[in-house]
Design an enzyme around this catalytic site. Sequence first.
Site, PDB file in Angstrom:
ATOM      1  N   ASN A  20       0.844  -1.195   0.000  1.00 23.00           N
ATOM      2  CA  ASN A  20       0.000   0.000   0.000  1.00 23.00           C
ATOM      3  C   ASN A  20       0.880   1.246   0.000  1.00 23.00           C
ATOM      4  O   ASN A  20       1.981   1.272   0.581  1.00 23.00           O
ATOM      5  CB  ASN A  20      -1.030  -0.010   1.133  1.00 23.00           C
ATOM      6  CG  ASN A  20      -0.468  -0.236   2.516  1.00 23.00           C
ATOM      7  OD1 ASN A  20       0.644  -0.712   2.676  1.00 23.00           O
ATOM      8  ND2 ASN A  20      -1.240   0.101   3.529  1.00 23.00           N
TER       9      ASN A  20
ATOM     10  N   GLU B 191       0.243   5.119   0.737  1.00 23.40           N
ATOM     11  CA  GLU B 191      -0.717   6.114   1.202  1.00 23.40           C
ATOM     12  C   GLU B 191      -0.306   7.521   0.776  1.00 23.40           C
ATOM     13  O   GLU B 191       0.793   7.735   0.245  1.00 23.40           O
ATOM     14  CB  GLU B 191      -0.871   5.992   2.725  1.00 23.40           C
ATOM     15  CG  GLU B 191      -1.454   4.633   3.096  1.00 23.40           C
ATOM     16  CD  GLU B 191      -1.771   4.479   4.572  1.00 23.40           C
ATOM     17  OE1 GLU B 191      -1.361   5.332   5.384  1.00 23.40           O
ATOM     18  OE2 GLU B 191      -2.437   3.485   4.908  1.00 23.40           O
ATOM     19  N   ASN B 192      -1.213   8.446   1.015  1.00 22.44           N
ATOM     20  CA  ASN B 192      -0.970   9.829   0.604  1.00 22.44           C
ATOM     21  C   ASN B 192      -1.610  10.754   1.626  1.00 22.44           C
ATOM     22  O   ASN B 192      -2.648  10.414   2.205  1.00 22.44           O
ATOM     23  CB  ASN B 192      -1.605  10.058  -0.781  1.00 22.44           C
ATOM     24  CG  ASN B 192      -1.162  11.359  -1.402  1.00 22.44           C
ATOM     25  OD1 ASN B 192      -1.628  12.428  -1.051  1.00 22.44           O
ATOM     26  ND2 ASN B 192      -0.225  11.266  -2.322  1.00 22.44           N
ATOM     27  N   ALA B 193      -1.007  11.931   1.816  1.00 25.89           N
ATOM     28  CA  ALA B 193      -1.557  12.902   2.758  1.00 25.89           C
ATOM     29  C   ALA B 193      -2.972  13.292   2.346  1.00 25.89           C
ATOM     30  O   ALA B 193      -3.797  13.632   3.198  1.00 25.89           O
ATOM     31  CB  ALA B 193      -0.659  14.137   2.815  1.00 25.89           C
TER      32      ALA B 193
ATOM     33  N   TYR C 163      -5.814  11.606   1.750  1.00 22.47           N
ATOM     34  CA  TYR C 163      -6.133  10.203   2.056  1.00 22.47           C
ATOM     35  C   TYR C 163      -6.732   9.367   0.925  1.00 22.47           C
ATOM     36  O   TYR C 163      -6.301   8.245   0.694  1.00 22.47           O
ATOM     37  CB  TYR C 163      -7.061  10.123   3.274  1.00 22.47           C
ATOM     38  CG  TYR C 163      -6.440  10.553   4.579  1.00 22.47           C
ATOM     39  CD1 TYR C 163      -5.090  10.898   4.695  1.00 22.47           C
ATOM     40  CD2 TYR C 163      -7.217  10.621   5.734  1.00 22.47           C
ATOM     41  CE1 TYR C 163      -4.548  11.306   5.896  1.00 22.47           C
ATOM     42  CE2 TYR C 163      -6.674  11.021   6.952  1.00 22.47           C
ATOM     43  CZ  TYR C 163      -5.334  11.368   7.029  1.00 22.47           C
ATOM     44  OH  TYR C 163      -4.807  11.759   8.221  1.00 22.47           O
TER      45      TYR C 163
ATOM     46  N   CYS D 199      -4.029   0.701  -2.613  1.00 21.24           N
ATOM     47  CA  CYS D 199      -3.984  -0.587  -1.907  1.00 21.24           C
ATOM     48  C   CYS D 199      -2.852  -1.455  -2.457  1.00 21.24           C
ATOM     49  O   CYS D 199      -2.451  -1.320  -3.618  1.00 21.24           O
ATOM     50  CB  CYS D 199      -5.298  -1.335  -2.074  1.00 21.24           C
ATOM     51  SG  CYS D 199      -6.628  -0.781  -0.997  1.00 21.24           S
TER      52      CYS D 199
ATOM     53  N   GLU E 140      -2.885  -4.583  -3.276  1.00 17.17           N
ATOM     54  CA  GLU E 140      -3.303  -5.429  -4.404  1.00 17.17           C
ATOM     55  C   GLU E 140      -3.262  -4.622  -5.706  1.00 17.17           C
ATOM     56  O   GLU E 140      -2.857  -5.123  -6.756  1.00 17.17           O
ATOM     57  CB  GLU E 140      -4.735  -5.948  -4.196  1.00 17.17           C
ATOM     58  CG  GLU E 140      -4.908  -6.832  -2.988  1.00 17.17           C
ATOM     59  CD  GLU E 140      -5.318  -6.031  -1.750  1.00 17.17           C
ATOM     60  OE1 GLU E 140      -4.794  -4.909  -1.555  1.00 17.17           O
ATOM     61  OE2 GLU E 140      -6.155  -6.520  -0.995  1.00 17.17           O
TER      62      GLU E 140
ATOM     63  N   CYS F 277     -10.094  -5.614   0.275  1.00 17.64           N
ATOM     64  CA  CYS F 277     -11.235  -4.701   0.393  1.00 17.64           C
ATOM     65  C   CYS F 277     -12.130  -4.880  -0.839  1.00 17.64           C
ATOM     66  O   CYS F 277     -11.748  -5.508  -1.827  1.00 17.64           O
ATOM     67  CB  CYS F 277     -10.742  -3.257   0.499  1.00 17.64           C
ATOM     68  SG  CYS F 277     -10.135  -2.564  -1.046  1.00 17.64           S
TER      69      CYS F 277
HETATM   70  N1  THU Z   1      -5.415  -1.756   2.277  1.00 14.74           N
HETATM   71  C1  THU Z   1      -4.825  -2.531   1.317  1.00 14.74           C
HETATM   72  O1  THU Z   1      -3.678  -2.270   0.922  1.00 14.74           O
HETATM   73  N2  THU Z   1      -5.506  -3.559   0.819  1.00 14.74           N
HETATM   74  C2  THU Z   1      -6.770  -3.927   1.209  1.00 14.74           C
HETATM   75  O2  THU Z   1      -7.338  -4.827   0.638  1.00 14.74           O
HETATM   76  C3  THU Z   1      -7.375  -3.265   2.362  1.00 14.74           C
HETATM   77  C4  THU Z   1      -6.753  -1.975   2.764  1.00 14.74           C
HETATM   78  C5  THU Z   1      -4.683  -0.593   2.804  1.00 14.74           C
HETATM   79  C6  THU Z   1      -5.258   0.717   2.412  1.00 14.74           C
HETATM   80  C7  THU Z   1      -4.728   1.612   3.505  1.00 14.74           C
HETATM   81  O3  THU Z   1      -3.418   2.041   3.153  1.00 14.74           O
HETATM   82  C8  THU Z   1      -4.613   0.715   4.714  1.00 14.74           C
HETATM   83  O4  THU Z   1      -4.695  -0.618   4.214  1.00 14.74           O
HETATM   84  C9  THU Z   1      -5.721   0.918   5.724  1.00 14.74           C
HETATM   85  O5  THU Z   1      -6.960   0.876   5.138  1.00 14.74           O
END
Ligand code: THU
Length: 143
Positions: A49, A51-53, A55, A60, A62, A94
């Site tokens: 994953n 992330e970014n400021a 949000y 993800c 995957e 997710c």
């Molecule tokens: N996240 C994933 O990388 N994959 C998923 O299937 C569920 C959520 C990440 C997104 C975010 O960076 C962190 O988990 C919390 O939601």
Amino acid sequence: MKEPVDQYDLKRLLRAAQEGLAHAYAPYSGFPVGAAVLTVAGEVFAGCNVENAAYPLGLCAEAAALGSMVSTVGHRRLRAALVLIARPARAWPCGGCRQRLQEFMEAEAMVYAAGFDLGPIGVPFAQLLPRAFGGHDLARPTP
Ligand code: THU
């Protein structure tokens, strides 16, 4: 897609997901995720994953693994995917990532979840996203 995922390939997937997890960029959620996908040709691609400021722009794990696969070898059918989290628990993809996986997975392709000190357990993709929307829906003729 009849071939089961053997222990050798499962280990390759897990190692790749561990490498992905090691690179995870999750300063906002504190929830690092690693993922790996296995193509029907036997190639493995990892992701994490990012992330970014801002949000909602976060990526993800995957999605990152699929992006790596498509941008490296073009579209490929998937035999399996694995999601690894850094906690003593398992987490399944997710909803959005189930749809992303759907693009490249048939019903019998396997999806595994693993956690810290918790080995992978797997389910067929169809269990995660039954009656999925896909390219087959778009291909139907208009009346
Ligand atoms: N996240 C994933 O990388 N994959 C998923 O299937 C569920 C959520 C990440 C997104 C975010 O960076 C962190 O988990 C919390 O939601």
